[in-house]
Design an enzyme around this catalytic site. Structure first.
Site, PDB file in Angstrom:
ATOM      1  N   HIS A  84       0.855  -1.186   0.000  1.00 37.99           N
ATOM      2  CA  HIS A  84       0.000   0.000   0.000  1.00 37.99           C
ATOM      3  C   HIS A  84       0.894   1.241   0.000  1.00 37.99           C
ATOM      4  CE1 HIS A  84      -3.508   2.431   0.655  1.00 37.99           C
ATOM      5  NE2 HIS A  84      -2.874   3.052   1.611  1.00 37.99           N
ATOM      6  N   GLU A 118       8.698   1.307  -2.929  1.00 38.76           N
ATOM      7  CA  GLU A 118       7.881   0.091  -3.015  1.00 38.76           C
ATOM      8  C   GLU A 118       8.690  -1.043  -3.634  1.00 38.76           C
ATOM      9  OE1 GLU A 118       3.858   0.448  -4.566  1.00 38.76           O
ATOM     10  OE2 GLU A 118       3.888   2.590  -4.178  1.00 38.76           O
TER      11      GLU A 118
HETATM   12  C1  GRF Z   1       1.255   0.727  -6.224  1.00 38.76           C
HETATM   13  O1  GRF Z   1       1.421   2.062  -5.839  1.00 38.76           O
HETATM   14  C2  GRF Z   1       0.806  -0.113  -5.074  1.00 38.76           C
HETATM   15  O2  GRF Z   1       1.318   0.310  -3.857  1.00 38.76           O
HETATM   16  C3  GRF Z   1      -0.677   0.086  -5.099  1.00 38.76           C
HETATM   17  O3  GRF Z   1      -1.018   0.119  -6.449  1.00 38.76           O
HETATM   18  C4  GRF Z   1       0.103   0.564  -7.212  1.00 38.76           C
HETATM   19  C5  GRF Z   1       0.375  -0.503  -8.217  1.00 38.76           C
HETATM   20  O4  GRF Z   1       1.411  -0.120  -9.104  1.00 38.76           O
HETATM   21  N1  GRF Z   1      -1.335  -0.955  -4.345  1.00 38.76           N
HETATM   22  P1  GRF Z   1       2.090  -1.225 -10.023  1.00 38.76           P
HETATM   23  O5  GRF Z   1       0.959  -1.894 -10.813  1.00 38.76           O
HETATM   24  O6  GRF Z   1       2.802  -2.185  -9.138  1.00 38.76           O
HETATM   25  O7  GRF Z   1       3.013  -0.464 -10.913  1.00 38.76           O
END
Ligand code: GRF
Length: 221
Positions: free
Chosen positions: A112, A177
């Site tokens: 998240h 992330e």
């Molecule tokens: C990311 O920001 C994740 O944290 C959220 O949705 C987005 C997905 O991005 N849950 P991706 O598809 O991984 O590029």
């Protein structure tokens, strides 16, 4: 220990998916990405996964109408067919029922883009800027029935600059992330994460470069 067969569930571009696939290229990584599963036929990540040589599947939620359970049973069937052991939600934009969550106790992760428990839900970057916070970030947690909740496995923070746009902040968070999701999956796939009193405890040695992203409750070193 055999590598844990892991599925990544996506709905869109799949940049976190790609980060996990990249990490799992290392033969010493404890998870193998055995499947990428999308609920949307047009998810960009599906093609990216196929290009990376990963098996893909698609279960279109729209064909189930309002029958959420039937959709989830179909998802579960595909996961079982592929002998999946760990599920990683990575931009998977469907709310999951308690039934589905109960199939994967401490075996389903989500990422998240916020410092949970702050800013659950959508549009976190704009909301963080509007709230005037000085720090924002990303969290990997075990999935529980309540959305964007559950024991925190890994969390990282980034500064919010006075002139930030939501897009600039999102890009800063996204890089983070891509760092913490492979770390969290590595620990879970090595059976090093245990939930005690609703909090994650991590066993075994933690390198200094990882420690900044892990809960203060890290276990004996
Ligand atoms: C990311 O920001 C994740 O944290 C959220 O949705 C987005 C997905 O991005 N849950 P991706 O598809 O991984 O590029």
């Amino acid at each position: 220990m055999p590598r844990k067969r892991t599925a990544i569930l996506i709905s869109g571009r799949g940049s976190n998916m790609t980060a996990l696939i990249e990490a799992a290229r290392d033969r010493d990584y404890p998870a193998e990405i055995a499947l990428v599963l999308s609920n949307r036929p047009d998810a960009d990540g599906l093609q990216r996964a196929a290009d990376a040589g990963i098996e893909t599947a698609m279960v279109d939620h729209r064909t189930f109408g309002k029958d959420r359970l039937a959709f989830e049973r179909a998802l579960q069937d595909v996961l079982l067919q592929h002998r999946i052991e760990i599920v990683c939600l990575a931009g998977f934009m469907r709310i999951l029922t308690a039934w589905f969550v109960a199939q994967w106790p401490e075996r389903m992760l989500n990422i998240h883009p916020a410092l949970l428990p702050a800013f659950k839900g959508l549009d976190t970057h704009r909301r963080a800027i509007e709230a005037g916070v000085t720090e924002h970030g990303a969290t990997v947690h075990f999935v529980v029935p309540e959305m964007d909740s559950g024991p925190i496995i890994a969390q990282g923070r980034v500064p919010v600059h006075p002139d930030d746009t939501a897009a600039a902040l999102a890009a800063r968070v996204l890089a983070l992330e891509h760092r913490i999701y492979p770390l969290a999956l590595k620990l879970v796939a090595s059976d090093r994460v245990h939930v005690t009193n609703g909090r994650c405890v991590i066993t075994g040695a933690i390198g200094p470069e990882d420690a900044a992203y892990l809960p203060a409750l890290a276990g004996p070193q």
